[in-house]
Each structure stands twice: as structure tokens, then as C-alpha cells.
Design a protein around this motif. Structure first.
Motif, PDB file in Angstrom:
ATOM      1  N   GLU A 244      14.529  19.240 -24.186  1.00 19.91           N
ATOM      2  CA  GLU A 244      14.715  20.563 -23.580  1.00 19.91           C
ATOM      3  C   GLU A 244      14.241  20.566 -22.131  1.00 19.91           C
ATOM      4  O   GLU A 244      14.907  21.122 -21.245  1.00 19.91           O
ATOM      5  N   ARG A 265      14.085  31.088 -20.854  1.00 23.50           N
ATOM      6  CA  ARG A 265      14.900  30.311 -21.791  1.00 23.50           C
ATOM      7  C   ARG A 265      14.691  30.762 -23.231  1.00 23.50           C
ATOM      8  O   ARG A 265      15.507  30.458 -24.106  1.00 23.50           O
ATOM      9  N   ARG A 315      25.591  28.622 -26.212  1.00 20.99           N
ATOM     10  CA  ARG A 315      24.215  28.547 -25.725  1.00 20.99           C
ATOM     11  C   ARG A 315      23.516  27.294 -26.243  1.00 20.99           C
ATOM     12  O   ARG A 315      22.772  26.632 -25.509  1.00 20.99           O
ATOM     13  N   ASP A 319      21.934  24.485 -23.936  1.00 18.91           N
ATOM     14  CA  ASP A 319      20.529  24.108 -24.048  1.00 18.91           C
ATOM     15  C   ASP A 319      20.356  22.612 -24.323  1.00 18.91           C
ATOM     16  O   ASP A 319      19.313  22.037 -24.003  1.00 18.91           O
TER      17      ASP A 319
END
Length: 396
Positions: A244, A265, A315, A319
Motif C-alpha cells: 500500500e 486513503r 477503488r 489501491d
């Protein structure tokens, strides 16, 4: 027989001497010495309830709370009405952060003696700290993050040496500061946690706070450090966070949808939708006649960001640093086909007809005024000569 009696006599004398030295060590608070002498004495006796209690007391003061609980369990099995054992065992559970179990032990002691000072104090302490802790949890859930921080600090300050409570509660305070956008404070408190004792949980909190502050390189460093000390069971989560941070660092150099909408986030769907509505209304081209070119670009980016972040599948891809559109190289930075029309479609769908009417209101009113003036000029032409006052009239 005489030899046997001598051996027995020597054992009794040795045991008595160890017990005496153990009691002296306890009185002088030399806890390791007390444990050593008590353990030697225990080798010579079958029933050692009093010795178990004394060793439990020494272990408690050495910070060995599991050992304390184990020894006192033996005591209570033989003497179920041992009030001091309930009190000390309850205090050991407190130090481990197991407050509910601690309360149960204090209550058992109070059943035997409702006025027992130690059990009353222990029960009151735990109830007080848990009351403030729950208020903090409730405030956080209600979105009252400042209140939550206040209640949690009140709970911590009840006893700042209670690290089993202090440390996990400090991590909750870090999250609350992040929710408030107070990234410097979040990082500061998380760093305290790590400095006190470096754990994977503390490094996670520090890395998350750094990510929220868009300090992507420090966050990546923090998560990589966590991977060095993680257990086998923690490896999967550590690897996810490292990935991430790597993706966030890459996206920071490209098109960052979270930054475009001004949300963290960790933002949920409701927060993302609200941010989109506010920004779309602000940058709608129809409301920025003096700055159309910039407004159109921002409006397109806002629409594109919302389209991706409002869709769970898109999304998730974003991500992970994967392409979300066919003509995009990965991790953001590409452009949606027919971006302008798509952005307006998204705006009409999300903002609704009322918001669209607000945006168009300025242009609509201007056009309406022009039409009214034109209609008046046709139906009632102005006679300029009649409209001008004569010099005679002016003199009168």
C-alpha cells in the motif's frame, strides 16, 4: 535411624532459614532474592499455600503477572476464602489489561468482606478507567474525535504506569488525531508508542499516520521495519501495508485521486461522496465563467476521482496500483475517455437536479433578464424625445 533424623533436622533448619531470609527480602523489597529463597523452601514442604502467596507477591512486584496469577490459583484452590489472594490476583489481571476478569476477582473478595479496602479500591479503579474509556469509544463512533481524545487521556491519566491500558489506548488517540487531520500530533503520539517499545502494532499506527500525512517514503520505511520484526502470523498484513505504501508513493508522483478529492486513503463512501459534491459544485464550469479552462480540468479530475473511488472494484484496483481504465498505465495518471461528458453525467447523478439548478442559476437569470428587456423594448418602444425634459420644464 539417627542418620535419617539428622537429615530431616537439617532439611527443617534449611527450610526455616530460607523462609526467614525470604521474609526479610520481602520486607526490604528485594523481590528476586525473596523468590529464590521461597523456591528453595518449597522443595521441603508438601503444602505451601503461604509460600505460594508470598512468592506471588514477589512475582507481582517483579512484573511477572502470569506467574502471580498461577501461584494464586493454587492458593485459591486450597483456600477459596483467601481474600488477599483475590485482591492480588485481581491486581495482576489489571496490569495485564484484563479488566473484566480483574473486576470479577475484586467482587469475589467483596462477597467475603464488603468493606475490604484493597478489593474496594481495585474495583473502583477499574470501573473509573473503563467508564472514561467507554465514553471515548462512544465519542469516536459518533465522530466527536476531540471529545474522544479527551476522555481517553482522562482514562490514561488515572494511572500512567498502567502500560497494558496506556499503549493500546494511545493507538486509538493516534487514529482520532488522524481523523481530525492533525497529522503532526498523530505521528508524534505514534512515535511515543514506538519509542516506549517497538512492536508491529505501534509501527502500523506510525506508518498509517505517515500515510495520512502523505509522508509516503517515511511510511514505507516504517512498514518495512515492521516486516523485520513481524511474526509469521503477521507477515500477510505487513506485506499488504508495504505494498500500500509503495503504491501510494508511486501515485503521489502521478494522478492521486485521494488528493484530488482531499480525503484520506481510509475515507469511507459517505466521506468520498460529500467531498465530491462540494468540489464539483465549486469547480463546475458553469459557475466559473472567468476561469473556464482551469475549472473544466479540475471538474474532469474530480469526476474521474469520484468514479474510481466510489466503485469498490475500481477503488480496490487503484489501491493495488493496477490500471483502472483501458488507456491507463497503472496507479492513476491516465485519462478517462470522454472525460467532460462523463464528469457532467456523474455530477448530475450524484448532485441531483436541485444542485444542477443551483449551478445553472446564474446563467439562467442573466438570460431571463435579457429576454424581459427585449420584450419590453418591443411592446413599449422608448420615445427618446418625449423622455428628455425640455429646458422650459427644467427651469420651472
Amino acid at each position: 535411624a539417627v542418620k535419617g533424623e539428622d537429615v530431616l533436622r537439617n532439611q527443617v533448619e534449611t527450610c526455616s532459614a530460607d523462609i526467614k531470609m525470604a521474609q526479610e527480602a520481602i520486607f526490604e523489597e528485594r523481590w528476586p532474592d525473596a523468590v529464590q529463597h521461597l523456591e528453595r523452601a518449597m522443595h521441603h514442604v508438601e503444602q505451601a499455600s503461604d509460600l505460594w502467596y508470598q512468592r506471588a507477591l514477589a512475582l507481582f512486584n517483579m512484573g511477572d503477572y502470569f506467574g502471580t496469577i498461577s501461584d494464586l490459583g493454587r492458593v485459591l484452590k486450597v483456600h477459596p476464602n483467601h481474600i488477599e489472594a483475590y485482591e492480588l490476583r485481581g491486581r495482576a489481571y489489571v496490569r495485564l489489561g484484563e479488566h473484566e476478569t480483574a473486576i470479577n476477582h475484586f467482587r469475589e473478595g467483596l462477597k467475603l468482606d464488603p468493606e475490604h479496602k484493597g478489593c474496594k479500591q481495585g474495583h473502583k479503579f477499574v470501573k473509573s478507567i473503563e467508564k472514561r474509556n467507554k465514553r471515548g469509544d462512544d465519542a469516536f463512533e459518533a465522530g466527536n474525535y476531540n471529545d474522544a481524545i479527551g476522555y481517553w487521556w482522562q482514562a490514561i491519566n488515572t494511572d500512567t504506569t498502567h502500560l497494558a491500558f496506556f499503549r493500546p489506548t494511545l493507538l486509538k488517540i493516534v487514529k482520532a488525531h488522524t481523523k481530525l487531520g492533525e497529522h503532526d500530533m498523530a505521528i508524534k503520539e505514534a512515535q511515543k508508542h514506538v519509542d516506549n517499545e517497538e512492536t508491529v502494532e505501534g509501527l502500523f499506527a506510525l506508518g498509517d499516520a505517515q500515510l495520512a500525512a502523505e509522508m509516503f517514503e517515511p511510511a514505507l520505511t516504517t512498514f518495512r521495519r515492521a516486516s523485520e520484526i513481524a511474526t509469521h502470523d503477521q507477515e500477510k498484513e505487513v506485506n499488504r501495508r508495504v505494498k500500500e505504501a509503495e503504491v501510494a508513493l508511486k501515485q503521489s508522483k502521478e494522478k492521486n485521486y485521494y488528493k484530488i478529492l482531499g480525503v484520506p486513503r481510509t475515507a469511507n463512501a459517505k466521506e468520498i461522496k460529500k467531498a465530491y459534491r462540494d468540489l464539483a459544485l465549486k469547480w463546475h464550469p458553469d459557475k466559473n465563467a472567468d476561469n473556464v479552462e482551469e475549472a473544466e480540468k479540475k471538474f474532469q479530475d474530480i469526476g474521474e476521482a469520484y468514479e474510481v473511488l466510489s466503485d469498490k472494484e475500481l477503488r480496490a484496483k487503484y489501491d493495488r496500483g493496477e490500471p483502472v481504465f483501458e488507456n491507463q498505465g497503472g496507479g492513476g495518471g491516465g485519462h478517462h475517455t470522454n472525460a467532460t461528458s462523463s464528469s457532467k453525467d456523474i455530477f448530475n447523478k450524484v448532485a441531483g437536479s436541485k444542485a444542477a439548478a443551483v449551478v445553472a442559476d446564474k446563467d439562467f437569470m442573466s438570460a431571463l433578464v435579457e429576454k424581459i428587456l427585449l420584450l419590453i423594448s418591443v411592446l413599449h418602444p422608448i420615445n427618446l424625445e418625449k423622455s428628455q425634459p425640455s429646458s422650459k420644464n427644467l427651469l420651472q
